[in-house]
Design an enzyme around this catalytic site. Structure first.
Site, PDB file in Angstrom:
ATOM      1  N   CYS A  80      36.643  35.860  40.451  1.00 26.25           N
ATOM      2  CA  CYS A  80      36.371  36.182  41.851  1.00 26.25           C
ATOM      3  C   CYS A  80      35.790  34.998  42.610  1.00 26.25           C
ATOM      4  O   CYS A  80      35.987  34.867  43.821  1.00 26.25           O
ATOM      5  CB  CYS A  80      35.440  37.382  41.953  1.00 26.25           C
ATOM      6  N   GLU A  95      42.593  37.378  48.665  1.00 27.51           N
ATOM      7  CA  GLU A  95      42.302  37.068  47.267  1.00 27.51           C
ATOM      8  C   GLU A  95      43.534  37.377  46.413  1.00 27.51           C
ATOM      9  O   GLU A  95      44.004  38.511  46.375  1.00 27.51           O
ATOM     10  CB  GLU A  95      41.102  37.884  46.772  1.00 27.51           C
ATOM     11  N   LYS A 124      30.420  52.416  32.784  1.00 25.37           N
ATOM     12  CA  LYS A 124      31.845  52.736  32.792  1.00 25.37           C
ATOM     13  C   LYS A 124      32.598  51.414  32.871  1.00 25.37           C
ATOM     14  O   LYS A 124      32.707  50.811  33.922  1.00 25.37           O
ATOM     15  CB  LYS A 124      32.194  53.613  33.998  1.00 25.37           C
ATOM     16  N   GLY A 183      34.814  56.786  36.948  1.00 23.24           N
ATOM     17  CA  GLY A 183      34.104  55.907  37.881  1.00 23.24           C
ATOM     18  C   GLY A 183      33.619  56.649  39.102  1.00 23.24           C
ATOM     19  O   GLY A 183      32.462  56.483  39.534  1.00 23.24           O
TER      20      GLY A 183
END
Length: 465
Positions: free
Chosen positions: A279, A372, A170, A207
């Site tokens: 990331c 982040e 997915k 998902g």
């Protein structure tokens, strides 16, 4: 670009059960460039059933034959590299040169590495009076992000197939076109029907259905820590395995004696690559107080070279752009000083752009030093000594990557051993597709790439004699 109005399930393209679609937008000009099927729980179920039916045959296929199919897949990806690059540029907004070198180039190398590993990995070993078998884990549900769309697909699918697992993929709804291209390559490589299946759709629908499906033995997810927690909870209810590659807030520690101009230049480039949507980016630069002013000056000059619309692309969508803008505003409100970019900097009038931004006078407790951001934003922090640098570097919930620069390798390695993170580059060390990639703390569970990535898709059985 070639667009499918169907999903790849059990070796053929078929329409979604519900008939809905998801629009794909080019973030550089905000124009709709395609639409893909919005898969439902029923579509996921059909894909999982196909994967389960194909599992016995693929698991029994000799590793050498699986390696041949992966080598063929590598060759297909290499042959269509220009198309891959153009597709990623269109749906992600990445500059074409970066798409060609990284988004198209790295997946070819990673797929090739697993073709070789499938031939050389020891799927059996002897321990005393036992033979230990390393067997395929089963059906893998792979949920991939938009920031490195093809790399993350290959980093999950290639080791799973090498191990003898079957897969339902997915992909992220923002970048599904390169996933469709990948499915075409799988088909052309002669991988049997049902071994790989593609369901496009929304995370909360397709998902979630994949993560909680009883027919899935392992969920491999790359994305935000918040969603990773949700997937872990869904998988935990069925006591199924997970591999989670999540967020990061990596430190770039520049020790006294390092080549400061090089360390700063490479550090700025690392943060600005892929428009900051990485990331593992070194988004915190830690500099000794005696060299801090010089480092800020160097970073300011380096950031000025990253012109939006030329050397850096847009962010993936309007929501991500607004999120990054919010962090920039919060950094200013908390007392950080903008030395490059910022909210007043010029960006193209069309597209989801944020100017590459550098903050000085950042302290460890500030939001921009803890959370982040996932955009082209660098925070520069000051430290007093090595103990202080290690404390600051380790003082976040994350532990994905990082860098250390020093005047000699031994000093850099000694400091790197103190970092609570899964990967550290020493004095600008090069990317290695065989090195394990993954995080400590809330940066995830498990490892990708190389032999350590292959073991995520295996389970062990011991035979005693």
């Amino acid at each position: 670009m070639k667009q499918h109005d169907a999903m790849y399930i059990d070796g053929s393209w078929r329409p979604a059960e519900g008939g809905g679609t998801i629009e794909v937008v080019n973030p550089a000009d905000e124009q709709v460039i395609a639409a893909v099927p919005a898969g439902s729980a029923q579509d996921v179920d059909a894909a999982v059933r196909a994967a389960r039916a194909a599992l016995p045959g693929w698991a029994a296929t000799p590793p050498g034959e699986r390696a041949d199919r992966l080598a063929a897949l590598r060759d297909q990806l290499a042959a269509r590299a220009e198309e891959v690059a153009a597709t990623v540029t269109a749906e992600l907004g990445s500059p074409l040169a970066f798409s060609t070198a990284v988004h198209a180039g790295v997946p070819v190398a990673v797929c090739g590495s697993y073709a070789e590993l499938a031939r050389t990995y020891s799927f059996e070993e002897t321990l005393g009076n036992s033979t230990v078998l390393h067997e395929p884990l089963g059906v893998v549900g792979a949920i991939t992000p938009w920031n490195y769309p093809l790399h993350q697909i290959v980093a999950k699918v290639a080791p799973a197939l090498a191990a003898g697992c079957t897969v339902v993929l997915k992909p992220a709804e923002d970048t599904p076109l390169v996933a469709q291209l990948f499915a075409e390559c799988v088909d052309a490589a002669g991988i049997p029907a049902g071994v790989f299946n593609l369901v496009t759709g929304l995370g909360p629908v397709a998902g979630q259905a994949l993560a909680e499906h009883d027919g899935v033995d392992l969920v491999s997810f790359t994305g935000s820590t918040a969603v990773g927690r949700r997937i872990g909870a869904l998988a935990g209810g069925a006591v199924k395995r997970v591999a989670l590659e999540l967020g990061g807030k990596s430190a770039n520690v520049i020790l006294p004696g390092a080549d400061l101009p090089k360390a700063v230049a490479v550090g700025v480039a690392n943060v600005m690559a892929n428009s900051g949507q990485t990331c593992s980016a070194w988004t915190r630069m830690l500099v000794h107080r005696d060299h801090y002013a010089e480092a800020v000056e160097l970073a300011t000059a380096a950031a000025a070279k990253y012109v939006p619309g030329e050397r850096t692309g847009p962010l993936v969508n309007a929501a991500q752009r607004d999120r990054v803008r919010g962090y920039v505003a919060q950094g200013i409100a908390e007392g950080a000083r903008v030395v490059a970019g910022g909210p007043e900097a010029a960006v193209p009038g069309t597209g989801y752009y944020v100017a590459p931004t550098v903050f000085a006078d950042v302290t460890p407790e500030m939001t921009i030093a803890q959370e982040e951001i996932f955009g082209p934003v660098l925070s520069i922090l000051k430290y007093e000594d090595e103990d202080d640098a290690a404390r600051i570097a380790n003082d976040t919930i994350y532990g994905l990557a990082g860098a250390v620069w020093a005047g000699d390798e031994a000093t850099a390695v000694a400091f790197a051993r103190r970092l609570h993170t899964g990967q550290v580059d020493i004095n600008g060390g090069r990317f290695n597709p065989l090195a394990p990639f993954g995080g400590y703390k809330q940066s995830g569970v498990g490892r990708e790439l190389g032999p350590h990535g292959l073991t995520e898709y295996l389970q062990t059985k011991s035979l005693q004699f």
